[in-house]
Structure formats: C-alpha cells, structure tokens
Design a protein around this motif. Sequence first.
Motif, PDB file in Angstrom:
ATOM      1  N   ARG A 160       0.846  -1.203   0.000  1.00 27.85           N
ATOM      2  CA  ARG A 160       0.000   0.000   0.000  1.00 27.85           C
ATOM      3  C   ARG A 160       0.875   1.244   0.000  1.00 27.85           C
ATOM      4  NH1 ARG A 160      -3.967   1.962   4.916  1.00 27.85           N
ATOM      5  NH2 ARG A 160      -4.667   3.871   3.908  1.00 27.85           N
ATOM      6  N   GLY A 161       0.530   2.211  -0.877  1.00 26.65           N
ATOM      7  CA  GLY A 161       1.268   3.439  -0.952  1.00 26.65           C
ATOM      8  C   GLY A 161       2.314   3.373  -2.059  1.00 26.65           C
ATOM      9  N   PRO A 203      -6.180  -1.415  -0.053  1.00 24.11           N
ATOM     10  CA  PRO A 203      -6.186  -2.786  -0.552  1.00 24.11           C
ATOM     11  C   PRO A 203      -7.035  -3.695   0.335  1.00 24.11           C
ATOM     12  CG  PRO A 203      -3.942  -1.942  -0.386  1.00 24.11           C
ATOM     13  CD  PRO A 203      -4.820  -0.954   0.295  1.00 24.11           C
ATOM     14  N   GLU A 204      -7.625  -4.702  -0.266  1.00 18.10           N
ATOM     15  CA  GLU A 204      -8.437  -5.653   0.485  1.00 18.10           C
ATOM     16  C   GLU A 204      -7.616  -6.347   1.564  1.00 18.10           C
ATOM     17  OE1 GLU A 204     -12.235  -7.327   1.157  1.00 18.10           O
ATOM     18  OE2 GLU A 204     -11.584  -5.694  -0.161  1.00 18.10           O
ATOM     19  N   SER A 205      -6.345  -6.627   1.265  1.00 18.48           N
ATOM     20  CA  SER A 205      -5.494  -7.306   2.253  1.00 18.48           C
ATOM     21  C   SER A 205      -5.330  -6.475   3.517  1.00 18.48           C
ATOM     22  CB  SER A 205      -4.122  -7.605   1.643  1.00 18.48           C
ATOM     23  OG  SER A 205      -3.476  -6.396   1.242  1.00 18.48           O
ATOM     24  N   TRP A 206      -5.318  -5.166   3.373  1.00 15.01           N
ATOM     25  CA  TRP A 206      -5.149  -4.273   4.516  1.00 15.01           C
ATOM     26  C   TRP A 206      -6.275  -4.449   5.531  1.00 15.01           C
ATOM     27  CZ3 TRP A 206      -1.672  -1.112   6.606  1.00 15.01           C
ATOM     28  CH2 TRP A 206      -2.115  -0.165   7.547  1.00 15.01           C
ATOM     29  N   LEU A 207      -7.482  -4.668   5.030  1.00 10.84           N
ATOM     30  CA  LEU A 207      -8.663  -4.746   5.875  1.00 10.84           C
ATOM     31  C   LEU A 207      -8.899  -6.136   6.448  1.00 10.84           C
ATOM     32  CD1 LEU A 207     -11.020  -2.681   3.548  1.00 10.84           C
ATOM     33  CD2 LEU A 207      -9.777  -1.859   5.558  1.00 10.84           C
ATOM     34  N   LYS A 208      -8.256  -7.165   5.863  1.00 13.95           N
ATOM     35  CA  LYS A 208      -8.565  -8.531   6.264  1.00 13.95           C
ATOM     36  C   LYS A 208      -7.376  -9.347   6.742  1.00 13.95           C
ATOM     37  CE  LYS A 208     -12.621  -9.056   3.271  1.00 13.95           C
ATOM     38  NZ  LYS A 208     -13.262  -9.873   2.215  1.00 13.95           N
ATOM     39  N   GLU A 209      -6.152  -8.856   6.531  1.00 18.62           N
ATOM     40  CA  GLU A 209      -4.980  -9.668   6.846  1.00 18.62           C
ATOM     41  C   GLU A 209      -4.129  -9.020   7.939  1.00 18.62           C
ATOM     42  OE1 GLU A 209      -2.653 -10.525   3.398  1.00 18.62           O
ATOM     43  OE2 GLU A 209      -4.364 -11.231   2.233  1.00 18.62           O
ATOM     44  N   TRP A 210      -3.851  -9.796   8.973  1.00 18.57           N
ATOM     45  CA  TRP A 210      -2.854  -9.444   9.972  1.00 18.57           C
ATOM     46  C   TRP A 210      -2.349 -10.740  10.578  1.00 18.57           C
ATOM     47  CZ3 TRP A 210      -7.720  -7.166   9.833  1.00 18.57           C
ATOM     48  CH2 TRP A 210      -8.715  -7.766  10.611  1.00 18.57           C
ATOM     49  N   VAL A 211      -1.356 -10.658  11.454  1.00 20.49           N
ATOM     50  CA  VAL A 211      -0.721 -11.876  11.948  1.00 20.49           C
ATOM     51  C   VAL A 211      -1.118 -12.129  13.395  1.00 20.49           C
ATOM     52  CG1 VAL A 211       1.222 -11.774  10.350  1.00 20.49           C
ATOM     53  CG2 VAL A 211       1.373 -10.577  12.548  1.00 20.49           C
ATOM     54  N   PRO A 212      -1.037 -13.392  13.833  1.00 24.64           N
ATOM     55  CA  PRO A 212      -1.395 -13.714  15.211  1.00 24.64           C
ATOM     56  C   PRO A 212      -0.328 -13.255  16.197  1.00 24.64           C
ATOM     57  CG  PRO A 212      -0.631 -15.671  14.082  1.00 24.64           C
ATOM     58  CD  PRO A 212      -0.704 -14.595  13.049  1.00 24.64           C
ATOM     59  N   VAL A 213      -0.651 -13.360  17.482  1.00 22.63           N
ATOM     60  CA  VAL A 213       0.279 -12.987  18.544  1.00 22.63           C
ATOM     61  C   VAL A 213       0.484 -14.187  19.472  1.00 22.63           C
ATOM     62  CG1 VAL A 213      -0.454 -10.582  18.446  1.00 22.63           C
ATOM     63  CG2 VAL A 213      -1.508 -12.125  20.117  1.00 22.63           C
TER      64      VAL A 213
END
Length: 314
Positions: free
Chosen positions: A232-233, A292-302
């Motif tokens: 993004r960007g 982007p769609e990934s920005w709104l739906k993708e992140w990593v676990p902790v």
Amino acid sequence: MIDILRVSHVVYRVTNLEASLRFYRDLLGFVETERNGDEAYLRGVEEGQHHSLVLKRASSPGLSYAALRVRRPEVLDQARNVFDEMGIRYRRHKERGVEDAVLFEDPQGIPIMLYYDMEYVENIRLRFHLHRGVSPVRLDHINFMVKDLNAEIEFYTKIFGFTETENFLDKEGNKMVSWMTKIGHSHEIAVARSSKNVPGFHHATFYVHEVRDILRAADLVSSAQLWDSLERGPGRHGVTQGFYVYLRDPDRNRLEFFTGDYLVLDPDKWKPISWTWDQLKYRADFWGKDVPESWLKEWVPVEDITGKLRGWNS
C-alpha cells in the motif's frame, strides 16, 4: 498510573531468518547489532539501544511481543501490583540486553513487555557512509487488532497514561480505530476493532526523515522484483497526516515506513479528532487512494506469555 516512557521494540516471528535478514538488513537498511542463534537484533540509524526490531526464528509468522520502556526501575514493581489487582497474567522475563522485565497480556490478549534498562551500543546517526537502504531512523508506532476497542482504549489511557489523538467511527458512530500518544507524536499506539482473528498484530512502523525515503522503499522492493511486498502506498494519511508506505516481509508480517506527522504540544488542551464513516476515503488516504483488500482482512497472530500462538476467533 504505570509510568510509561515510550514504545521501545517489537519481536517478529519469522520462518527463514536468513531471508528476513536479507530483506530487513541488506535491502531496507536496518542496522544489525548482533545475531544470537535463532534471533537477530536490529535497530534504526539513530537508535543507541541494543535493538528495536528482533527477528526470531519460528515455525510460523506473527508477533512474539511488543515492548514499552518505563520511566523508572521501581515502576516494574508497581506494574506487578497493578496487574495482580486487575487479574492480568504476567511473568518475569529477560532478553538479550535486558535483564529485568515483565511480560504480560493486556486485557485484549496483546503480549507486552515492560522494562527499564537496556544495553546501549553505538548509534550511527552521523556516520552517513554506513547508512543503507531507506535508513530507518527509529521505531515510531505499533498497531494492534482487538475485539473490545473501548476496553483497550481505557487500559492504555487510564493505566498507562496515553492520550487519544484521533479516532475513526463506524456507520453507527462507534469507534472502530483509535490512535494514542504518550510522548506527544501523532501516535505511538494504534488499535483497531475486529470480530475475527483477534487478538492480532497489524504492523510496526519505523520513522524516516524524508518523503524521498518513502519513495526509496518502494523503489528498493520493486527493483529487487519483490512486487508482492509493496502492499500500500506511497501515500499520505488523513489521520496523523503522515506520508507512508506499507511493505510485507517474506513471511507476510507487515512493516510501515512513515514521516511527516504532527506533535501534540499541549496534551491537556488536545481534543481527539473524530473521522466519520463518510470521511473514510480521506481518513485512510488524504489523496483518496483505495485501501487494498489485504489491509482490511490480513494481519498476523500474537503469542501468549508462554510463547504459544493464541487461537484466533473464527
């Protein structure tokens, strides 16, 4: 109130430490302090502390923990007392360069380490001939995903003394994202609300001095034919007004380079800026660029405080 000085560092889980070092150190220009077995310790060009980014070999990506530095050593004992009263899980912890720390899970399950003293090494601020890549300056802020945003805001403002600078409201006028500061930047912690895959870690951000460093980050990953890394960007946020670019590392952990935000000169006079749902396009990107769609739906676990990944909600 637990007296926090600043956001200090993050520990990323990576599956291929050598590939991650090529990305962060060789391509982007993070300074390697040392490598110790399955961990590599990196920092920005103006950071004298031992590390602000740790790459830890693991079986899957994600966040091991983020760290905050407290203002005085006795604050660690105070924090233990507060956590006992609140029923918050914590344990004694140490890492390379830090002998005494408290690792705990905040009320929404985000792993946070508190410490006072870290080993100091040479910063290379004026040794320009050693600067590489985008010359990341320092860790600027971190972004979490949680289920109960209001409870998270209350914890960081009332227990840690952060000030909310901005927020984003949903269609019903409820907070969806909050930006908070402790030292007076536009923010050092951002927290977003989600009903899925929480608690989660969205990204860590490193400050750079100039907009051309933002553009250079995009040029570097593109010239290395890592086009999928450029997520993004480059662009400019409405919230925080900063220029940005978001990258994904070889494990899809997210990283931002950022510059040009504001300072909160008088926190006691500050009123949080609320962005409404119909301002979404300008809140996310001041120039109106799509998210982007990934920005709104993708992140990593902790991880939890035992080092195991937390199970995500379906």
